[in-house]
Design an enzyme around this catalytic site. Sequence first.
Site, PDB file in Angstrom:
ATOM      1  N   ARG A 122       0.840  -1.199   0.000  1.00 23.98           N
ATOM      2  CA  ARG A 122       0.000   0.000   0.000  1.00 23.98           C
ATOM      3  C   ARG A 122       0.869   1.241   0.000  1.00 23.98           C
ATOM      4  O   ARG A 122       2.016   1.212   0.416  1.00 23.98           O
ATOM      5  CB  ARG A 122      -0.880   0.024   1.265  1.00 23.98           C
ATOM      6  N   LYS A 187       3.327  -7.378  12.130  1.00 25.76           N
ATOM      7  CA  LYS A 187       2.650  -7.606  10.859  1.00 25.76           C
ATOM      8  C   LYS A 187       3.176  -8.881  10.199  1.00 25.76           C
ATOM      9  O   LYS A 187       4.378  -9.119  10.170  1.00 25.76           O
ATOM     10  CB  LYS A 187       2.897  -6.398   9.945  1.00 25.76           C
ATOM     11  N   ARG A 326      -0.073   5.832  20.223  1.00 23.97           N
ATOM     12  CA  ARG A 326       0.560   7.049  20.723  1.00 23.97           C
ATOM     13  C   ARG A 326       1.275   6.726  22.029  1.00 23.97           C
ATOM     14  O   ARG A 326       0.694   6.117  22.930  1.00 23.97           O
ATOM     15  CB  ARG A 326      -0.483   8.139  20.977  1.00 23.97           C
TER      16      ARG A 326
HETATM   17  C1  BTN Z   1       0.530  -3.912   2.253  1.00 28.91           C
HETATM   18  O1  BTN Z   1       0.377  -4.303   3.401  1.00 28.91           O
HETATM   19  O2  BTN Z   1       1.198  -2.907   2.002  1.00 28.91           O
HETATM   20  C2  BTN Z   1      -0.135  -4.677   1.128  1.00 28.91           C
HETATM   21  C3  BTN Z   1       0.728  -5.791   0.617  1.00 28.91           C
HETATM   22  C4  BTN Z   1       0.097  -6.568  -0.520  1.00 28.91           C
HETATM   23  C5  BTN Z   1       1.052  -7.548  -1.152  1.00 28.91           C
HETATM   24  C6  BTN Z   1       0.397  -8.425  -2.186  1.00 28.91           C
HETATM   25  S1  BTN Z   1       1.422  -9.787  -2.638  1.00 28.91           S
HETATM   26  C7  BTN Z   1       0.358 -10.199  -3.954  1.00 28.91           C
HETATM   27  C8  BTN Z   1      -0.068  -8.891  -4.579  1.00 28.91           C
HETATM   28  N1  BTN Z   1       0.907  -8.461  -5.553  1.00 28.91           N
HETATM   29  C9  BTN Z   1       1.524  -7.338  -5.180  1.00 28.91           C
HETATM   30  O3  BTN Z   1       2.428  -6.761  -5.845  1.00 28.91           O
HETATM   31  N2  BTN Z   1       1.049  -6.908  -4.016  1.00 28.91           N
HETATM   32  C10 BTN Z   1       0.016  -7.784  -3.502  1.00 28.91           C
END
Ligand code: BTN
Length: 328
Positions: A122, A187, A326
């Site tokens: 993201r 995570k 926080r």
């Molecule tokens: C995040 O937490 O930032 C989201 C991560 C999402 C990763 C998945 S892996 C399969 C699909 N292909 C990608 O390039 N991204 C998502």
Amino acid sequence: MSLLRQLADGNFLSGEELAANAGLTRARVSQVLKDAETAGLALERIRGRGYRLLEPPNFLDPAAFKARLATLDAERGIATPVTIEVVDEIDSTSSELMRRMPRRDVHGVVLAAEWQTAGRGRRGRTWTGVFGGSLTFSLGWRFEQGAGFLAGLSLAVGVGVARALEAEGFAKVALKWPNDLIHRHLKFGGILIELNGDALGPSATVIGVGLNVRLPASARKDIPQPVTDLATIAGKKAPAIDRNRLLARLVAELSDVLRRYASEGFPPFAAEWQHRHAYQGKVVRLLLPDGATVTGKVAGVDASGALVLADGPRRARFLSGEISLRRA
Ligand code: BTN
């Protein structure tokens, strides 16, 4: 057969044999093996004998996936309307489905990769995975509605992934708004949703899911935050994780969630989402996309999946951003 799958049994094969079986040149074989090492595979080379994988992964396999999905469908009395494609290497499974979208209908296509060379997270971040030690896939899905209706979709997908993992025996899975998968505040997975379409619909979405299954220390140092993986969550005594079985469960669960979402939206998932939220009731700092920060107590999420922060009697809702606890 793909080059790396020829080495799946852990035996030695010479460079010539690998090249002939895969229809590649010797130079290309050397390059693929070098890439595989970069992707986290341990390879042994012995002059005169060739190459072997020291810890061959349990490769993703469409036949094993389909067999497991058929069993899950029989148990649920539902057919999961998907097709599966597995590739050893790709830039990003989500980028690939997005590229196909203008020409082909990707509804119900599951594309899983052993390794992504340019996995995306993201907010423009990269997503790091390792060959055989991650589960990375994207699922195409079409909705009649537009972007507004789909605002809470990524949260509902988080609920689906959490349900699937728990059904496969993993301990209680928590979520962090909007859709990080976490265990004990670390995570281990993420969700990326991308969509194409008119504001009022229909919309074509690509739902990307990335999970750390067994992440070696060498890969963790590329990730700018402390992370965990499913092998750690399962514990040392647990059997090895079968990624084909896990993928089948995830896809079955997600297709149920997506079908429900298509008719009812986010509301039927809101209570469960909130229950799973590791930051519910906590005072957090929210970093907004423009760099500003807001603090408040997490009151929950609303019917569209927006984060609701309370500051005394005032309530404010946010559609995007990054939360952190926080410090007192
Ligand atoms: C995040 O937490 O930032 C989201 C991560 C999402 C990763 C998945 S892996 C399969 C699909 N292909 C990608 O390039 N991204 C998502």
